[in-house]
Write a protein that holds these residues in place. Sequence first.
Motif, short mmCIF file in Angstrom:
data_model
loop_
_atom_site.label_atom_id
_atom_site.label_comp_id
_atom_site.label_asym_id
_atom_site.label_seq_id
_atom_site.Cartn_x
_atom_site.Cartn_y
_atom_site.Cartn_z
N ALA A 35 1.18 2.27 7.99
CA ALA A 35 1.71 0.91 8.10
C ALA A 35 0.75 0.00 8.84
O ALA A 35 0.51 -1.15 8.43
CB ALA A 35 3.07 0.94 8.81
N LEU A 36 0.18 0.51 9.94
CA LEU A 36 -0.78 -0.31 10.70
C LEU A 36 -2.04 -0.60 9.88
O LEU A 36 -2.57 -1.71 9.89
CB LEU A 36 -1.14 0.39 12.00
CG LEU A 36 -0.04 0.46 13.06
CD1 LEU A 36 -0.47 1.34 14.22
CD2 LEU A 36 0.30 -0.95 13.55
N ALA A 37 -2.52 0.43 9.16
CA ALA A 37 -3.72 0.23 8.34
C ALA A 37 -3.46 -0.78 7.22
O ALA A 37 -4.28 -1.68 6.97
CB ALA A 37 -4.18 1.56 7.76
N ALA A 38 -2.31 -0.65 6.58
CA ALA A 38 -1.97 -1.58 5.50
C ALA A 38 -1.79 -2.99 6.03
O ALA A 38 -2.25 -3.97 5.43
CB ALA A 38 -0.70 -1.11 4.79
N ALA A 67 3.13 -1.20 -2.03
CA ALA A 67 3.20 0.24 -2.27
C ALA A 67 2.89 1.03 -1.00
O ALA A 67 3.57 2.03 -0.68
CB ALA A 67 2.22 0.62 -3.38
N ALA A 68 1.88 0.57 -0.25
CA ALA A 68 1.55 1.25 1.00
C ALA A 68 2.70 1.12 2.01
O ALA A 68 3.00 2.07 2.75
CB ALA A 68 0.27 0.66 1.59
N SER A 69 3.35 -0.04 2.04
CA SER A 69 4.49 -0.23 2.94
C SER A 69 5.64 0.69 2.58
O SER A 69 6.30 1.26 3.47
CB SER A 69 4.95 -1.69 2.88
OG SER A 69 3.95 -2.57 3.33
N ALA A 70 5.88 0.84 1.27
CA ALA A 70 6.96 1.73 0.84
C ALA A 70 6.65 3.17 1.23
O ALA A 70 7.54 3.91 1.72
CB ALA A 70 7.15 1.61 -0.68
N ALA A 71 5.38 3.58 1.04
CA ALA A 71 5.01 4.95 1.41
C ALA A 71 5.12 5.15 2.92
O ALA A 71 5.59 6.20 3.40
CB ALA A 71 3.59 5.24 0.93
N ALA A 72 4.71 4.15 3.69
CA ALA A 72 4.79 4.24 5.15
C ALA A 72 6.24 4.33 5.60
O ALA A 72 6.57 5.08 6.53
CB ALA A 72 4.10 3.04 5.78
N THR A 73 7.10 3.57 4.96
CA THR A 73 8.53 3.63 5.30
C THR A 73 9.09 5.01 5.03
O THR A 73 9.85 5.57 5.84
CB THR A 73 9.29 2.56 4.50
OG1 THR A 73 8.77 1.27 4.82
CG2 THR A 73 10.78 2.60 4.84
N ALA A 74 8.71 5.58 3.88
CA ALA A 74 9.19 6.92 3.55
C ALA A 74 8.70 7.96 4.53
O ALA A 74 9.36 9.00 4.75
CB ALA A 74 8.75 7.29 2.14
N LEU A 75 7.56 7.69 5.17
CA LEU A 75 7.00 8.62 6.14
C LEU A 75 7.47 8.35 7.56
O LEU A 75 6.94 8.92 8.51
CB LEU A 75 5.47 8.57 6.08
CG LEU A 75 4.84 9.12 4.79
CD1 LEU A 75 3.35 8.80 4.74
CD2 LEU A 75 5.06 10.63 4.69
N GLY A 128 3.49 -2.98 11.80
CA GLY A 128 2.59 -2.83 10.67
C GLY A 128 3.26 -3.19 9.36
O GLY A 128 2.66 -3.84 8.50
N LEU A 129 4.52 -2.78 9.21
CA LEU A 129 5.26 -3.11 7.98
C LEU A 129 5.45 -4.62 7.84
O LEU A 129 5.33 -5.18 6.75
CB LEU A 129 6.60 -2.39 7.98
CG LEU A 129 6.56 -0.87 7.85
CD1 LEU A 129 7.94 -0.27 8.05
CD2 LEU A 129 6.00 -0.47 6.47
N LEU A 130 5.75 -5.28 8.95
CA LEU A 130 5.94 -6.73 8.90
C LEU A 130 4.63 -7.44 8.54
O LEU A 130 4.62 -8.39 7.76
CB LEU A 130 6.45 -7.24 10.25
CG LEU A 130 7.90 -6.86 10.60
CD1 LEU A 130 8.22 -7.29 12.04
CD2 LEU A 130 8.88 -7.50 9.62
N ALA A 131 3.52 -6.95 9.12
CA ALA A 131 2.22 -7.55 8.80
C ALA A 131 1.87 -7.34 7.33
O ALA A 131 1.37 -8.26 6.66
CB ALA A 131 1.13 -6.96 9.69
N ALA A 132 2.13 -6.15 6.81
CA ALA A 132 1.83 -5.87 5.40
C ALA A 132 2.69 -6.72 4.48
O ALA A 132 2.21 -7.27 3.48
CB ALA A 132 2.04 -4.39 5.11
#
Length: 401
Positions: free
Chosen positions: A8-11, A56-64, A75-79
């Motif tokens: 999430a932070l990277a995205a 897509a990266a946010s969705a994967a990060a949320t699932a993780l 990170g999710l908010l920034a993405a």
Amino acid sequence: MRLGTGLALAAGAAGAAVTVFARRAPWRVHPWYLAGMLPGVLGSEFALPVAGAQLAASAAATALGAGRSKLGVAGLLAATGSAAGLLDLHRQAVRAKGVLQGALDEAFGPGAAPLHVAGPTRNLRRELLAARDVPYGTEPAQVLDVWRQAGLPLDGRAPVLVQIHGGSWTGGSKNTQNLPLLSHLAANGWVCVAIDYRLGPRTRWPEIMIDVKRALAWVRANAHRYGGDPDFIAVTGGSAGGHLAALAALTANDPALQPGFEQADTSVQAAALLYGVYDLTALNEDGKPRLRGHLRRVMFDADLDEDPKPWCAASPLARLHAGAPPMFVVHGDRDEIVSVTQAREFAARARQVCAEPFGYAELPYAHHAFDMLGSTRTTAMAHAVERFLGAVRAQVRPRPT
């Protein structure tokens, strides 16, 4: 959870950086502008795919498990925010069609040259390249490629476009630049010629321009061999190529630029100039002489203060005249390498001086070399250039034989 938070932070960081560079072009100082141009072009021209990757990266990060930590949520908010910003940039790219239509209306009158954009522009170099590395002079760099449809009639007198590559007068290649425009025009019945030329700093002014003139003379003498019409030759180029294309349009049959072939006809009937340099004597936007310093190293043998004549002779802004051919100028307002001020001043002067049709399109959120990607904006630009050149050709009377 740590993996999700890291993703999430990277995205979020990557998306924020791409969005900022696409919207603001904050790095406009050499050499940092090159590092800023790439994410800027990516974000402004491929906004939808990049936004999709963000989501897509946010969705994967949320699932993780990113949503179970404060850093992950940030990170999710920034993405998500950067994805929303990229979607707005895509809307701006779509609106480029309206800006380009405005430039066509300026040139020919409202409604006289309606712009229709159909389908994405693809790179068709492999399918349309009919002749490669054809010599137009005796030097190794004096070669050109010819693009045409395989079934184009040799007696069809198709309009001809000559492409001059950019690269700061020291690099670049006919093989890699303006490919979407060349593909679009060649696929629609044009004969396109992409040229190489000798480069600085070994080659100085006016030798670089003499190469362009020699190539134009070759095209006029040989276009018929490929089904081209020697009575209608247009010229285009981007960046340093835009500078050389503008000079080619404004210096028809200038004997000082045609030593040994003064009798050759090097006139062109129209020009499409993309993010070019039009005043070589200008300071940068911050008042510093970086452009002058670069040109002194790669093109001129004396400083501007020591010998201003060649600097002015090589500046399209100083060459504008009433007999200039029709010109279509395109520049992005986020150009981090060649200031949009160059195009604005050139357009203002051309409107005062030139008698032939002239159109200027300033594209919001477009960066330097935006047309390296076959994006929505690039497709609209290619169609607009074709529409402009086609309208000019319809007005040109055949020359007497």
